[in-house]
Write a protein that holds these residues in place. Structure first.
Motif, PDB file in Angstrom:
ATOM      1  N   VAL A   1     -18.709 -61.218  11.444  1.00  0.00           N
ATOM      2  CA  VAL A   1     -19.637 -61.201  12.567  1.00  0.00           C
ATOM      3  C   VAL A   1     -19.381 -60.013  13.499  1.00  0.00           C
ATOM      4  CG1 VAL A   1     -20.384 -62.496  14.600  1.00  0.00           C
ATOM      5  CG2 VAL A   1     -19.916 -63.694  12.465  1.00  0.00           C
ATOM      6  N   LEU A   2     -18.126 -59.660  13.729  1.00  0.00           N
ATOM      7  CA  LEU A   2     -17.781 -58.604  14.676  1.00  0.00           C
ATOM      8  C   LEU A   2     -17.759 -57.204  14.067  1.00  0.00           C
ATOM      9  CD1 LEU A   2     -14.904 -60.418  16.598  1.00  0.00           C
ATOM     10  CD2 LEU A   2     -17.294 -60.183  17.268  1.00  0.00           C
ATOM     11  N   GLU A   3     -17.595 -57.081  12.769  1.00  0.00           N
ATOM     12  CA  GLU A   3     -17.433 -55.769  12.145  1.00  0.00           C
ATOM     13  C   GLU A   3     -18.650 -54.847  12.268  1.00  0.00           C
ATOM     14  OE1 GLU A   3     -13.983 -56.622   8.812  1.00  0.00           O
ATOM     15  OE2 GLU A   3     -16.084 -57.034   8.289  1.00  0.00           O
ATOM     16  N   PRO A   4     -19.892 -55.327  12.151  1.00  0.00           N
ATOM     17  CA  PRO A   4     -21.015 -54.395  12.293  1.00  0.00           C
ATOM     18  C   PRO A   4     -21.032 -53.679  13.645  1.00  0.00           C
ATOM     19  CG  PRO A   4     -21.789 -56.451  11.358  1.00  0.00           C
ATOM     20  CD  PRO A   4     -20.360 -56.663  11.777  1.00  0.00           C
ATOM     21  N   GLN A   5     -20.720 -54.406  14.702  1.00  0.00           N
ATOM     22  CA  GLN A   5     -20.702 -53.814  16.036  1.00  0.00           C
ATOM     23  C   GLN A   5     -19.623 -52.731  16.128  1.00  0.00           C
ATOM     24  OE1 GLN A   5     -20.174 -56.685  19.143  1.00  0.00           O
ATOM     25  NE2 GLN A   5     -20.122 -55.155  20.752  1.00  0.00           N
ATOM     26  N   GLU A   6     -18.445 -53.005  15.610  1.00  0.00           N
ATOM     27  CA  GLU A   6     -17.356 -52.034  15.637  1.00  0.00           C
ATOM     28  C   GLU A   6     -17.700 -50.799  14.799  1.00  0.00           C
ATOM     29  OE1 GLU A   6     -13.722 -50.362  16.661  1.00  0.00           O
ATOM     30  OE2 GLU A   6     -14.623 -52.170  17.472  1.00  0.00           O
ATOM     31  N   LEU A   7     -18.270 -51.017  13.624  1.00  0.00           N
ATOM     32  CA  LEU A   7     -18.647 -49.902  12.751  1.00  0.00           C
ATOM     33  C   LEU A   7     -19.741 -49.040  13.386  1.00  0.00           C
ATOM     34  CD1 LEU A   7     -18.553 -51.787   9.361  1.00  0.00           C
ATOM     35  CD2 LEU A   7     -17.070 -49.878  10.008  1.00  0.00           C
ATOM     36  N   GLU A   8     -20.728 -49.678  14.010  1.00  0.00           N
ATOM     37  CA  GLU A   8     -21.789 -48.936  14.710  1.00  0.00           C
ATOM     38  C   GLU A   8     -21.197 -48.093  15.831  1.00  0.00           C
ATOM     39  OE1 GLU A   8     -25.010 -48.520  14.259  1.00  0.00           O
ATOM     40  OE2 GLU A   8     -25.378 -49.986  12.672  1.00  0.00           O
ATOM     41  N   SER A   9     -20.264 -48.668  16.540  1.00  0.00           N
ATOM     42  CA  SER A   9     -19.606 -47.951  17.628  1.00  0.00           C
ATOM     43  C   SER A   9     -18.851 -46.732  17.102  1.00  0.00           C
ATOM     44  CB  SER A   9     -18.656 -48.895  18.361  1.00  0.00           C
ATOM     45  OG  SER A   9     -17.945 -48.210  19.355  1.00  0.00           O
ATOM     46  N   LEU A  10     -18.115 -46.898  16.019  1.00  0.00           N
ATOM     47  CA  LEU A  10     -17.386 -45.783  15.416  1.00  0.00           C
ATOM     48  C   LEU A  10     -18.336 -44.706  14.903  1.00  0.00           C
ATOM     49  CD1 LEU A  10     -14.614 -47.669  13.402  1.00  0.00           C
ATOM     50  CD2 LEU A  10     -14.300 -46.268  15.459  1.00  0.00           C
ATOM     51  N   ALA A  11     -19.437 -45.125  14.323  1.00  0.00           N
ATOM     52  CA  ALA A  11     -20.384 -44.174  13.747  1.00  0.00           C
ATOM     53  C   ALA A  11     -21.089 -43.347  14.820  1.00  0.00           C
ATOM     54  CB  ALA A  11     -21.410 -44.917  12.892  1.00  0.00           C
ATOM     55  N   ARG A  12     -21.258 -43.904  16.026  1.00  0.00           N
ATOM     56  CA  ARG A  12     -22.028 -43.232  17.075  1.00  0.00           C
ATOM     57  C   ARG A  12     -21.190 -42.568  18.153  1.00  0.00           C
ATOM     58  NH1 ARG A  12     -26.337 -47.627  18.770  1.00  0.00           N
ATOM     59  NH2 ARG A  12     -24.737 -48.975  17.988  1.00  0.00           N
ATOM     60  N   ALA A  13     -19.941 -42.983  18.320  1.00  0.00           N
ATOM     61  CA  ALA A  13     -19.139 -42.465  19.430  1.00  0.00           C
ATOM     62  C   ALA A  13     -18.923 -40.956  19.300  1.00  0.00           C
ATOM     63  CB  ALA A  13     -17.789 -43.180  19.478  1.00  0.00           C
ATOM     64  N   ARG A  14     -19.076 -40.273  20.405  1.00  0.00           N
ATOM     65  CA  ARG A  14     -18.929 -38.810  20.388  1.00  0.00           C
ATOM     66  C   ARG A  14     -17.501 -38.366  20.157  1.00  0.00           C
ATOM     67  NH1 ARG A  14     -23.065 -36.776  25.076  1.00  0.00           N
ATOM     68  NH2 ARG A  14     -24.897 -37.656  24.086  1.00  0.00           N
ATOM     69  N   LYS A  15     -16.548 -39.186  20.553  1.00  0.00           N
ATOM     70  CA  LYS A  15     -15.148 -38.791  20.407  1.00  0.00           C
ATOM     71  C   LYS A  15     -14.529 -39.262  19.088  1.00  0.00           C
ATOM     72  CE  LYS A  15     -14.223 -38.118  25.206  1.00  0.00           C
ATOM     73  NZ  LYS A  15     -13.231 -38.096  26.239  1.00  0.00           N
TER      74      LYS A  15
ATOM     75  N   ARG B   1     -11.387 -48.521   0.427  1.00  0.00           N
ATOM     76  CA  ARG B   1     -10.439 -48.637   1.541  1.00  0.00           C
ATOM     77  C   ARG B   1     -10.854 -49.750   2.496  1.00  0.00           C
ATOM     78  NH1 ARG B   1      -8.789 -42.779   3.882  1.00  0.00           N
ATOM     79  NH2 ARG B   1      -8.055 -44.133   5.549  1.00  0.00           N
ATOM     80  N   PHE B   2     -12.161 -49.840   2.777  1.00  0.00           N
ATOM     81  CA  PHE B   2     -12.613 -50.896   3.675  1.00  0.00           C
ATOM     82  C   PHE B   2     -12.437 -52.269   3.024  1.00  0.00           C
ATOM     83  CE2 PHE B   2     -15.617 -53.802   5.599  1.00  0.00           C
ATOM     84  CZ  PHE B   2     -15.351 -53.614   6.943  1.00  0.00           C
ATOM     85  N   ALA B   3     -12.753 -52.384   1.754  1.00  0.00           N
ATOM     86  CA  ALA B   3     -12.618 -53.668   1.056  1.00  0.00           C
ATOM     87  C   ALA B   3     -11.162 -54.129   1.047  1.00  0.00           C
ATOM     88  CB  ALA B   3     -13.151 -53.552  -0.370  1.00  0.00           C
ATOM     89  N   ALA B   4     -10.234 -53.189   0.933  1.00  0.00           N
ATOM     90  CA  ALA B   4      -8.817 -53.543   0.869  1.00  0.00           C
ATOM     91  C   ALA B   4      -8.221 -53.847   2.242  1.00  0.00           C
ATOM     92  CB  ALA B   4      -8.025 -52.420   0.204  1.00  0.00           C
ATOM     93  N   ASP B   5      -8.561 -53.032   3.249  1.00  0.00           N
ATOM     94  CA  ASP B   5      -7.887 -53.124   4.546  1.00  0.00           C
ATOM     95  C   ASP B   5      -8.817 -53.342   5.736  1.00  0.00           C
ATOM     96  OD1 ASP B   5      -5.304 -52.686   3.427  1.00  0.00           O
ATOM     97  OD2 ASP B   5      -5.794 -50.551   3.269  1.00  0.00           O
ATOM     98  N   ARG B   6     -10.099 -53.595   5.464  1.00  0.00           N
ATOM     99  CA  ARG B   6     -11.106 -53.811   6.506  1.00  0.00           C
ATOM    100  C   ARG B   6     -11.140 -52.619   7.465  1.00  0.00           C
ATOM    101  NH1 ARG B   6     -14.189 -56.821   3.931  1.00  0.00           N
ATOM    102  NH2 ARG B   6     -15.358 -57.277   5.801  1.00  0.00           N
TER     103      ARG B   6
END
Length: 126
Positions: free
Chosen positions: A12-26, A67-72
């Motif tokens: 449930v929480l991973e899509p939000q975190e992934l979206e944040s990583l994909a869009r963050a400028r830093k 890598r994601f499948a193994a270690d999220r």
């Protein structure tokens, strides 16, 4: 026939975190691309389609997926590099960095790599 791609199902929480990583400028480019690859994989895209969407090499798509499948989420962050481990620790590095704006070396106007190493006393810089 090629290998079957690893299926990616997000919590449930991973899509939000992934979206944040994909869009963050830093966020580093590699991390952001990995997040976009995982999001596309979770949406059911095949590796070739993900390659076309992200501009990543097909092998890179498979690597991020595995890598994601193994270690999220932890699997997206950089792995330790090969080679000789550091000879000094984080504390010594922080101490030296903290010293540079507060002090100047004897007989000089600014710090050099060698003068910092001499002040540290135990580092070998060649």
């Amino acid at each position: 026939m090629g290998r079957t791609a690893v299926a990616i199902e997000l919590t449930v929480l991973e899509p939000q975190e992934l979206e944040s990583l994909a869009r963050a400028r830093k966020t580093g480019q590699a991390l952001a691309r990995g997040a976009r690859i995982v999001l596309a994989a979770a949406n059911g895209h095949e590796n070739k389609a993900i390659r076309d969407l992200t501009g990543a090499d097909i092998n890179m798509v498979g690597k991020w997926r595995r890598r994601f499948a193994a270690d999220r989420l932890d699997g997206l962050y950089d792995e330790p590099r090969p080679g000789t481990p550091r000879s000094i620790g984080d504390e010594e590095i922080a101490q030296t960095i903290g010293m540079t704006p507060e002090e100047t070396p004897r007989d000089a106007t600014h710090w050099s790599l060698r003068s910092m190493a001499q002040a540290g006393g135990e580092w070998n810089v060649g």
